[in-house]
Write an enzyme that holds these catalytic residues in place. Sequence first.
Site, mmCIF file in Angstrom:
data_model
loop_
_atom_site.group_PDB
_atom_site.id
_atom_site.type_symbol
_atom_site.label_atom_id
_atom_site.label_comp_id
_atom_site.label_asym_id
_atom_site.label_seq_id
_atom_site.Cartn_x
_atom_site.Cartn_y
_atom_site.Cartn_z
ATOM 1 N N SER A 42 0.806 -1.224 0.000
ATOM 2 C CA SER A 42 0.000 0.000 0.000
ATOM 3 C C SER A 42 0.840 1.275 0.000
ATOM 4 C CB SER A 42 -0.937 0.017 1.213
ATOM 5 O OG SER A 42 -0.210 0.138 2.406
ATOM 6 N N THR A 169 -2.960 3.460 2.328
ATOM 7 C CA THR A 169 -2.200 4.653 2.714
ATOM 8 C C THR A 169 -1.889 4.526 4.185
ATOM 9 O OG1 THR A 169 -3.367 6.041 1.130
ATOM 10 C CG2 THR A 169 -2.405 7.174 2.994
ATOM 11 N N THR A 187 1.788 7.143 0.670
ATOM 12 C CA THR A 187 0.978 6.179 -0.081
ATOM 13 C C THR A 187 1.569 5.864 -1.439
ATOM 14 O OG1 THR A 187 -1.290 5.719 -0.808
ATOM 15 C CG2 THR A 187 -0.443 7.904 -1.291
ATOM 16 N N ARG A 197 -1.729 10.458 -11.952
ATOM 17 C CA ARG A 197 -2.857 10.766 -11.052
ATOM 18 C C ARG A 197 -2.325 11.002 -9.635
ATOM 19 N NH1 ARG A 197 -4.702 8.412 -6.017
ATOM 20 N NH2 ARG A 197 -6.924 8.784 -5.812
ATOM 21 N N THR A 220 -7.302 7.945 4.671
ATOM 22 C CA THR A 220 -7.069 6.897 3.677
ATOM 23 C C THR A 220 -8.391 6.663 2.964
ATOM 24 O OG1 THR A 220 -7.640 5.061 5.130
ATOM 25 C CG2 THR A 220 -5.363 5.768 5.157
ATOM 26 N N GLY A 221 -8.305 5.985 1.839
ATOM 27 C CA GLY A 221 -9.526 5.695 1.085
ATOM 28 C C GLY A 221 -9.603 6.507 -0.191
HETATM 29 N N1 ASP Z 1 -6.164 8.129 -0.412
HETATM 30 C C1 ASP Z 1 -5.206 7.574 -1.314
HETATM 31 C C2 ASP Z 1 -5.381 8.110 -2.676
HETATM 32 O O1 ASP Z 1 -6.506 8.368 -3.069
HETATM 33 C C3 ASP Z 1 -5.247 6.126 -1.482
HETATM 34 C C4 ASP Z 1 -5.681 5.322 -0.402
HETATM 35 O O2 ASP Z 1 -5.769 5.678 0.750
HETATM 36 O O3 ASP Z 1 -5.921 4.234 -0.767
HETATM 37 O O4 ASP Z 1 -4.395 8.185 -3.381
#
Ligand code: ASP
Length: 324
Positions: A42, A169, A187, A197, A220-221
């Site tokens: 991750s 993340t 992350t 991106r 995160t997310g």
């Molecule tokens: N928040 C992070 C992103 O959108 C990724 C994640 O937490 O999975 O890059």
Amino acid sequence: MKNGGDLSCVETAFEGIMRGDDVLESLIAGVNIVELDPEDTSVGYGGLPNADGVVQLDSCCMHGPKKQAGGVASLEGVRTPSLVAKAVMDYTDHHLLVGPGAQRFARNMGFDIEDDLNTERSRQQWLDWKRRIDPEHYLDPHKRTDAGHQAGMDMVREGLIREEDYYGTINCNGVNANGDVCGVTTTSGLAWKIPGRVGDSPILGAGLYVDGEIGAAGSTGRGEANLFGLCSYLIVEEMRRGQHPKDAGMEALRRIRKATIETRLLNDRGLPNFNVKFYVINRRGEHAGVSLYSPDDSYVYSVCTEHGARHERLDGLLEGSASG
Ligand code: ASP
């Protein structure tokens, strides 16, 4: 996850803070363990790559008492983007360096630049994802994006990758006995993302926000959902108005829910079909972890205090899970 050592991320951070080290340096020493762990897909080394199979990393950090911040985005070739983010904070007049410029800066600062941060594991998972994409969908860019997302989610459902790693993340926030509060987020971003991106993680106010007088929040997310409302900033502002970390975090989740109206982002209950989590701490050390969904006991965050390291359950805003 200890990457073969004795201490986890939060234990390392806590040990540093108790030794009297700078809070931000302690937190970064903690997340370095996970960034360098080849088994963790991750963040950092061995993070799941973008659609071209290239690992691109994002990170930012904020120092409450010093009122300083730094970040990097789309950085290739450095295993520990959090340390490069800190170098941006310490050695430049800027808050964010991206792409090849960020890599050149890292090289000039003495970081090792590697050709490829994939491990055998992240490469295999990328190959598996590639194989799942139906080539006919390449004709239509929208269908291609959907097909890519679908293939990724199928891999999560089939247990090939953890949801935490598809959206994976680390945000680590801490405060010492003086009330010095700092935070770092790192992350590899969304798995199989379009090259270039950038999500919420390296963006001040989104993936992380720290105000030395108030507290810290990070996430995160699904980064796009968080970026839309700069939710970490929102959470710290809610705490400034006297809210407890949990209530402040819940307010951000409510905003995200309200801003999610596109059908493609909704499940069959008309609710967001993704998850977002926030980790929040105030200057007094009160903390919370909140999540759009927290359907079972695996939805936890790590805490370390004088009583040792433990997991605490994330508080969920919505019933059930993102899939419906
Ligand atoms: N928040 C992070 C992103 O959108 C990724 C994640 O937490 O999975 O890059």
